[in-house]
Design a protein around this motif. Sequence first.
Motif, PDB file in Angstrom:
ATOM      1  N   LYS A 405       0.832  -1.214   0.000  1.00 10.66           N
ATOM      2  CA  LYS A 405       0.000   0.000   0.000  1.00 10.66           C
ATOM      3  C   LYS A 405       0.862   1.257   0.000  1.00 10.66           C
ATOM      4  O   LYS A 405       0.502   2.262  -0.635  1.00 10.66           O
ATOM      5  N   ILE A 406       1.999   1.229   0.699  1.00 12.54           N
ATOM      6  CA  ILE A 406       2.897   2.389   0.696  1.00 12.54           C
ATOM      7  C   ILE A 406       3.377   2.691  -0.717  1.00 12.54           C
ATOM      8  O   ILE A 406       3.370   3.847  -1.156  1.00 12.54           O
ATOM      9  N   HIS A 407       3.796   1.663  -1.418  1.00 14.59           N
ATOM     10  CA  HIS A 407       4.288   1.848  -2.793  1.00 14.59           C
ATOM     11  C   HIS A 407       3.186   2.409  -3.690  1.00 14.59           C
ATOM     12  O   HIS A 407       3.412   3.374  -4.438  1.00 14.59           O
ATOM     13  N   ASN A 408       2.001   1.829  -3.604  1.00 12.10           N
ATOM     14  CA  ASN A 408       0.899   2.275  -4.458  1.00 12.10           C
ATOM     15  C   ASN A 408       0.384   3.655  -4.040  1.00 12.10           C
ATOM     16  O   ASN A 408      -0.023   4.457  -4.897  1.00 12.10           O
ATOM     17  N   ALA A 409       0.377   3.935  -2.744  1.00 15.20           N
ATOM     18  CA  ALA A 409      -0.080   5.248  -2.278  1.00 15.20           C
ATOM     19  C   ALA A 409       0.862   6.352  -2.735  1.00 15.20           C
ATOM     20  O   ALA A 409       0.415   7.460  -3.083  1.00 15.20           O
ATOM     21  N   ASP A 410       2.159   6.065  -2.765  1.00 17.54           N
ATOM     22  CA  ASP A 410       3.124   7.060  -3.257  1.00 17.54           C
ATOM     23  C   ASP A 410       2.891   7.362  -4.725  1.00 17.54           C
ATOM     24  O   ASP A 410       2.884   8.536  -5.142  1.00 17.54           O
ATOM     25  N   GLY A 411       2.701   6.300  -5.519  1.00 21.12           N
ATOM     26  CA  GLY A 411       2.439   6.513  -6.949  1.00 21.12           C
ATOM     27  C   GLY A 411       1.137   7.249  -7.176  1.00 21.12           C
ATOM     28  O   GLY A 411       1.050   8.139  -8.045  1.00 21.12           O
ATOM     29  N   TYR A 412       0.101   6.910  -6.407  1.00 20.82           N
ATOM     30  CA  TYR A 412      -1.203   7.565  -6.537  1.00 20.82           C
ATOM     31  C   TYR A 412      -1.089   9.046  -6.211  1.00 20.82           C
ATOM     32  O   TYR A 412      -1.652   9.908  -6.915  1.00 20.82           O
ATOM     33  N   TYR A 413      -0.346   9.378  -5.155  1.00 22.44           N
ATOM     34  CA  TYR A 413      -0.200  10.781  -4.757  1.00 22.44           C
ATOM     35  C   TYR A 413       0.532  11.594  -5.825  1.00 22.44           C
ATOM     36  O   TYR A 413       0.140  12.731  -6.127  1.00 22.44           O
ATOM     37  N   GLN A 414       1.555  11.028  -6.407  1.00 22.14           N
ATOM     38  CA  GLN A 414       2.309  11.746  -7.441  1.00 22.14           C
ATOM     39  C   GLN A 414       1.415  12.072  -8.631  1.00 22.14           C
ATOM     40  O   GLN A 414       1.445  13.197  -9.162  1.00 22.14           O
ATOM     41  N   LEU A 415       0.619  11.124  -9.066  1.00 21.31           N
ATOM     42  CA  LEU A 415      -0.261  11.354 -10.215  1.00 21.31           C
ATOM     43  C   LEU A 415      -1.371  12.342  -9.865  1.00 21.31           C
ATOM     44  O   LEU A 415      -1.744  13.186 -10.699  1.00 21.31           O
ATOM     45  N   LYS A 416      -1.913  12.240  -8.655  1.00 20.13           N
ATOM     46  CA  LYS A 416      -2.947  13.186  -8.247  1.00 20.13           C
ATOM     47  C   LYS A 416      -2.377  14.599  -8.141  1.00 20.13           C
ATOM     48  O   LYS A 416      -3.075  15.580  -8.419  1.00 20.13           O
ATOM     49  N   SER A 417      -1.140  14.714  -7.744  1.00 18.92           N
ATOM     50  CA  SER A 417      -0.495  16.016  -7.668  1.00 18.92           C
ATOM     51  C   SER A 417      -0.377  16.639  -9.058  1.00 18.92           C
ATOM     52  O   SER A 417      -0.652  17.841  -9.247  1.00 18.92           O
ATOM     53  N   GLU A 418       0.022  15.826 -10.037  1.00 19.77           N
ATOM     54  CA  GLU A 418       0.108  16.321 -11.413  1.00 19.77           C
ATOM     55  C   GLU A 418      -1.271  16.708 -11.943  1.00 19.77           C
ATOM     56  O   GLU A 418      -1.428  17.749 -12.600  1.00 19.77           O
ATOM     57  N   GLU A 419      -2.275  15.881 -11.665  1.00 18.00           N
ATOM     58  CA  GLU A 419      -3.635  16.162 -12.128  1.00 18.00           C
ATOM     59  C   GLU A 419      -4.144  17.473 -11.541  1.00 18.00           C
ATOM     60  O   GLU A 419      -4.726  18.315 -12.255  1.00 18.00           O
ATOM     61  N   SER A 420      -3.949  17.664 -10.241  1.00 16.17           N
ATOM     62  CA  SER A 420      -4.433  18.869  -9.588  1.00 16.17           C
ATOM     63  C   SER A 420      -3.750  20.116 -10.148  1.00 16.17           C
ATOM     64  O   SER A 420      -4.401  21.157 -10.375  1.00 16.17           O
ATOM     65  N   LYS A 421      -2.468  20.014 -10.391  1.00 17.70           N
ATOM     66  CA  LYS A 421      -1.723  21.152 -10.935  1.00 17.70           C
ATOM     67  C   LYS A 421      -2.240  21.540 -12.314  1.00 17.70           C
ATOM     68  O   LYS A 421      -2.457  22.732 -12.606  1.00 17.70           O
ATOM     69  N   GLU A 422      -2.469  20.561 -13.181  1.00 18.29           N
ATOM     70  CA  GLU A 422      -2.956  20.836 -14.536  1.00 18.29           C
ATOM     71  C   GLU A 422      -4.361  21.438 -14.507  1.00 18.29           C
ATOM     72  O   GLU A 422      -4.663  22.392 -15.250  1.00 18.29           O
ATOM     73  N   LEU A 423      -5.233  20.908 -13.647  1.00 15.99           N
ATOM     74  CA  LEU A 423      -6.607  21.412 -13.594  1.00 15.99           C
ATOM     75  C   LEU A 423      -6.673  22.810 -12.993  1.00 15.99           C
ATOM     76  O   LEU A 423      -7.520  23.619 -13.389  1.00 15.99           O
ATOM     77  N   ASP A 424      -5.801  23.094 -12.018  1.00 14.37           N
ATOM     78  CA  ASP A 424      -5.757  24.450 -11.468  1.00 14.37           C
ATOM     79  C   ASP A 424      -5.397  25.459 -12.559  1.00 14.37           C
ATOM     80  O   ASP A 424      -5.952  26.573 -12.614  1.00 14.37           O
TER      81      ASP A 424
END
Length: 481
Positions: A405-424
Motif C-alpha cells: 500500500k505504501i508503494h501504491n499510495a506514493d504513486g497515486y499521490y504523485q499522479l494526483k499532484s500532477e492532475e491537480s496542478k494541470e486542472l488548477d
Amino acid sequence: MKTTIKISLFAASLLLTACKAPMATVVQDQVKNNLPAGYTQNQEKPADSTQNSGLVPWKEFFNEPHLSSLIETALKNNQELMITLQQIEIAKSDVLYKSGRLKPAVTAGIGAGLDKAGRYTSESAGDATTEIKPGKEMPDPLGDFSAGFSADWEADIWHKLRTEKQSAVAHYLATVEGKNFVLSSLISEIAENYYDLLALDNQLDVIRQYIQLQQKAVEMSKIQKQAAAATELAVKKFQAELAGCKATEYTLLQEITEKENTLNALLGRYPQPIERDKASFLSIVPKTVYTGIPSQLLANRPDIKQAELELQSAKLDVEAARKAFYPSVDISATLGLNAFNPTYLTRIPESLAYSIAGDLAGPLINKTAIQAEFKAADARQIQALYEYDKSILNGYLEVSNLMSKIHNADGYYQLKSEESKELDESIGIAEQLFRNSRADYLEVLTNQRDALEARMELIEAKVQQLNTVVAIYKSLGGGWK
C-alpha cells in the motif's frame, strides 16, 4: 498433651488412580514454524534485520512538535491505558496469591467457651466423679479457654501449586504485553486522527478558496449577461455551484469538530482546541519504513507476545489440571495452651496442648468434576494455540499488505499532484475564454468542479500516505518501547 498422625489407608489405590490421569493434547506451532523469510513472494533473500522501523522509539518516529505533545498527554490521561494498568495489578495479585499457597498458613488466636452437659448423661456422670484435687470435683458447667497457633500446609509433592504459580506469572506477563499493545494502538490512533484533522483543515481551506472563486464567477456571469454575452441560465448555474460549495463548508466544519473531540477523548480531556500546523500538511514527507525480517514480529509485536504468553499459561493450566488427579498431602498442626479455667493457662507444661496430623487423599470415585476441568483446560490450550497462530499470520499479512500500500499510495499521490496542478491551470484558461466569449459557462463549471475534486482527492491521497506509514509502524510493533 496429645499427638496424632493420620495417614490414609487408601494410599495404594490413590497412587493407582493417579497413574490413570489423562494426558494433555499435544499442540504444535504450525504457523510459527512455517513463517516466510521475507514479506514478498519474489524476495530472494531476507531483508536487513538491522533496519527495522518497529524498533524506533515513537518520539523519534513522530517528531512533529504538536503531535508529540498530544501523544505525551494521552500517555498520562488516557482512560483505556489506565484500565489496562489495573488489569496488570490484578494479574500481579494473582501471582502473589498462588505464591502464598505454596507456604504454610499460620494463624494465631484465643478462644473461650462454656460446656454444660445434661446431668444424666455418660459425659456428665464421668465428670461428676472426677476430682482435680482431693475433695474437689470437676466444675460444672465446664469452661474451655485456649490460646495458641495453628498451621495448615499442602505439601506440593507433585508441583501442582508451583505449576499454577508459573501459569499466573505467564498470565501476568501477558497482561504487560497487553498494556504495550494498548500503548502502540493509542499512539498510532492519535497520529492517524491528527493527520485526518490536518486533512480536513486543508480541505476546508480549499472549499473556501473555491467559494471565493465561485463568487467571482457569479459576478462575472452577471456582467456577461448585461453585455448580452451570457444568459440567465449561466448566472443560475454559477449561483447553484456557489450554494453547493457553501453547504460542503458546513459539512467539513462539523467533521473537524468531531475529529477534535475524538482526539480530546483519546487524550482523556473535555473538548478544547487542538493545536496544529495545517500549513505544511501537503509538504510533509512520509517516513521511510524498514520492515526487517518477519521473524522479528515475534519479539516486536506486543499482541503476538501476549498470545504466546497466554498459550504458555494455558499449557501450564492443563498440567495443573492433570495433577488434580493425583493424591494430595495436607499437614495441619496446632500448638498452644488449653485449660477449663483461665488461671490454669499459665501452668506449663500441664496446660500445654499440641497436635499434628497428616492426610493423604485423592479422588477415587466420581471424578467427573476434575475430568471436566481438565477437558476445559485442554480445550483452552488448543484455543490459545489458534489465537497465537492467528496473531502471527495476521501480523505478517498486515505488514505485507501495508508495504504494498505504501508503494501504491506514493504513486497515486504523485499522479494526483500532477492532475491537480494541470486542472488548477485550466481554470484560469477557461475563465479567460469565457470573458472573451470563446467558451460557455458549462466549460468553466466543468473545469472548476474537476479542479476542486482533484484538489480534495490530493489531500486524501496525502493523508492516506501518512496514515499508511503510521499503520505499518504499529504493525511492525513500534510505539510501545
